[in-house]
Motif scaffolding. Structure first.
Motif, short mmCIF file in Angstrom:
data_model
loop_
_atom_site.label_atom_id
_atom_site.label_comp_id
_atom_site.label_asym_id
_atom_site.label_seq_id
_atom_site.Cartn_x
_atom_site.Cartn_y
_atom_site.Cartn_z
N LEU A 186 -8.11 1.71 0.09
CA LEU A 186 -7.65 0.38 0.53
C LEU A 186 -6.28 0.05 -0.06
N GLN A 187 -6.08 0.42 -1.32
CA GLN A 187 -4.79 0.17 -1.96
C GLN A 187 -3.70 1.00 -1.30
N TYR A 188 -4.01 2.23 -0.95
CA TYR A 188 -3.06 3.10 -0.25
C TYR A 188 -2.63 2.46 1.07
N CYS A 189 -3.60 1.99 1.84
CA CYS A 189 -3.29 1.36 3.12
C CYS A 189 -2.41 0.12 2.93
N LYS A 190 -2.68 -0.62 1.87
CA LYS A 190 -1.89 -1.83 1.59
C LYS A 190 -0.45 -1.46 1.24
N LEU A 191 -0.29 -0.48 0.35
CA LEU A 191 1.05 -0.07 -0.07
C LEU A 191 1.86 0.53 1.08
N ARG A 192 1.17 1.23 1.99
CA ARG A 192 1.86 1.84 3.13
C ARG A 192 2.02 0.87 4.29
N LYS A 193 1.55 -0.37 4.10
CA LYS A 193 1.62 -1.40 5.13
C LYS A 193 0.92 -0.96 6.42
N LEU A 194 -0.21 -0.28 6.24
CA LEU A 194 -1.04 0.11 7.37
C LEU A 194 -1.97 -1.05 7.72
N SER A 195 -2.38 -1.11 8.94
CA SER A 195 -3.28 -2.19 9.40
C SER A 195 -4.52 -1.59 10.02
N PRO A 196 -5.39 -0.97 9.21
CA PRO A 196 -6.58 -0.32 9.77
C PRO A 196 -7.54 -1.32 10.36
N ARG A 197 -8.36 -0.82 11.29
CA ARG A 197 -9.42 -1.64 11.86
C ARG A 197 -10.61 -1.65 10.89
N MET A 198 -11.15 -2.81 10.65
CA MET A 198 -12.27 -2.95 9.72
C MET A 198 -13.56 -3.09 10.53
N ASP A 199 -14.51 -2.19 10.29
CA ASP A 199 -15.80 -2.22 10.99
C ASP A 199 -16.70 -3.26 10.33
N GLN A 200 -16.93 -4.36 11.03
CA GLN A 200 -17.71 -5.45 10.45
C GLN A 200 -19.17 -5.05 10.19
#
Length: 489
Positions: A186-200
């Motif tokens: 999650l931290q990697y995605c945040k630092l890379r400014k990625l916007s992954p889809r979150m499975d509720q």
């Protein structure tokens, strides 16, 4: 596992440590659009762009159809994101809940089967030097080990998810993310400014894995050990080391134990034997693992549980010289004094039924096994014309699917990923129907006889003649024949 290591470097170390990408030219990536697969996709692209590796990436997305609007949006997102990165995402669309009901399994199990069947189709299309990368992380490993402990498992099960596995469909699966914790993903995605889809649904306690993630692990952390995840990961690593040693020891021991060739019995069974006394003298852990390897040699590597192994072990060590036990998929183990026989009941006749959606009628399909010289007489007795049956060389079927392969046989409608083995190579059933000029809206109504996604017989449909898989065709070397046929009323 170095928790403070940058994610890309941790992935690279895992790849190197487990020799995942040597001589690999194509990587199929299971791409859900979630944080894990987004992280793995970008990390692999970085390794390629940095010149550290040279392989092509093929994202594959599975639309399970469980929440149609959400699943369709996730599919569009994955396809669009892949295009942004200069890749083509291939999507497969299923009705997972319907398949689960049809197969009599859970939605989770159906989804997993559909995913790996889809990867198999793409792997066949791409050819050799191809692997499938799936994005399971260290937290998934913890949850898996806990699930197995709760269910009851041995040392090998405590090892959890393997870093590398050869799938029964013929391709290799690698898990480069398995040493990376979920919080680091999650931290990697945040630092890379990625916007992954979150499975509720991951936040809903509707599946056993979710309950372990949402309830059991937090409870253990609060009340017993705040570092319980690290403890379980150490346990899994230790179990894998022990299991690897036992496997190697068992393999070396089996090389020195007399094992006969497969032999056919008069009632269409196949069996072979090993020396019972040699097995009895082994330490229990080695003996159980040796039994597992022997069963795998016979073609039974799935559906065998702890109770089966203990029943076999009791036969090996017991005083009864003629004890026996039945195993899944019509396999058996029997003892005849100091010989332990492992066999498969190759039933002379099997009946299956399925639905012909084009006519809304039930199809009764039978499978008959007989000697080649009896084939013509049998076809005459049953009054079977060219469109009523398909006939194959049984030895060729066994070479491909194992002795118990017919246990996975089914009659069903065509589904995505179905292929047929022809003289010119493997061809999609969808393309066969297109070539036969079957209208698009009718193609999914075609009925097939299949093992997994391998179609053995495409039943006559819409004016199209029968199509058999030619890889298993009868030739001058054939002795035993398997006939699929639709009996006349």
């Amino acid at each position: 596992m170095k928790s403070n290591m940058p994610v890309k470097n941790q992935i690279k170390e895992t790849i190197l440590k487990n020799d995942m990408l040597t001589d690999v030219r194509r990587v199929i990536l299971g791409f859900s659009g979630g944080p894990d697969s987004m992280c793995l996709l970008n990390a692999l692209l970085d390794l390629v762009d940095g010149g550290e590796y040279s392989f092509d990436i093929y994202p594959v997305h599975i639309n399970h159809g469980i929440r149609k609007d959400v699943c369709d949006e996730e599919q569009r997102f994955c396809e669009a994101y892949a295009r942004e990165r200069g890749l083509v995402c291939r999507s497969f669309v299923y009705d997972c809940e319907a398949k689960a009901k049809e197969w009599g399994i859970s939605t989770e199990e159906a989804g997993r089967k559909l995913r790996y069947d889809s990867f198999g189709e793409v792997a066949r299309d791409l050819g050799e030097r191809t692997v499938v990368a799936v994005a399971q992380n260290a937290d998934d490993q913890v949850e898996t080990v806990l699930m197995r402990i709760l269910r009851g498992t041995g040392v090998s099960g405590l090892g959890g998810i393997p870093y590398i596995r050869d799938d029964e469909r013929g391709y290799r699966i690698i898990r480069p993310l398995l040493d990376v914790k979920r919080k680091d993903v999650l931290q990697y995605c945040k630092l890379r400014k990625l916007s992954p889809r979150m499975d509720q649904t991951n936040e809903e306690p509707i599946y056993r894995r979710n309950k372990i993630r949402l309830h059991l692990i937090p409870y253990l952390e609060r009340n017993y050990n705040p570092n319980v995840k690290e403890a379980i990961l150490r346990l899994a690593e230790s179990a894998r080391e022990d299991s690897g040693y036992i496997d190697l020891d068992s393999e070396n021991i089996l090389k020195n134990i007399k094992m006969s060739e497969f032999e056919e019995t008069p009632d269409y069974c196949w069996e072979f034997f090993v020396e019972n006394e040699a097995l009895r003298e082994l330490p229990e852990a080695i003996r159980i693992r040796a039994i597992a390897m022997i069963l795998e040699e016979a073609g039974l590597s799935e559906d065998v549980g702890y109770d089966h192994y203990k029943a076999i072990d009791k036969i090996i060590q017991g005083d009864n010289p003629s004890a026996s036990t039945d195993l899944p998929r019509t396999f058996y183990v029997r003892r005849e004094y100091e010989k332990l026989y492992i066999g498969y009941v190759n039933t002379a006749e099997l009946s299956l039924s399925g639905e012909d959606k084009s006519s809304n009628t039930r199809i009764e399909l039978r499978m008959k096994k007989l000697r080649l010289h009896d084939l013509d007489r049998f076809l005459t007795e049953q009054d079977l014309g060219p469109g009523d049956y398909a006939a194959y060389d049984e030895e060729k079927l066994i070479d491909t699917y194992g002795i118990g392969g017919s246990g996975f046989l089914e009659i069903r409608e065509k589904r995505p990923g179905d292929v047929m083995r022809l003289n010119v190579g493997t061809k999609k059933v969808q393309d066969i129907l297109v070539d036969a000029k079957i209208p698009m809206k009718e193609r999914d109504l075609a009925t097939v006889v299949a093992i997994g996604n391998d179609v053995l017989w495409l039943l006559p449909y819409g004016g199209m003649n029968r199509r058999w898989s030619s890889e298993f065709r009868i030739d001058q070397e054939t002795q035993l024949v398997v006939v699929f046929y639709i009996p006349h009323e």
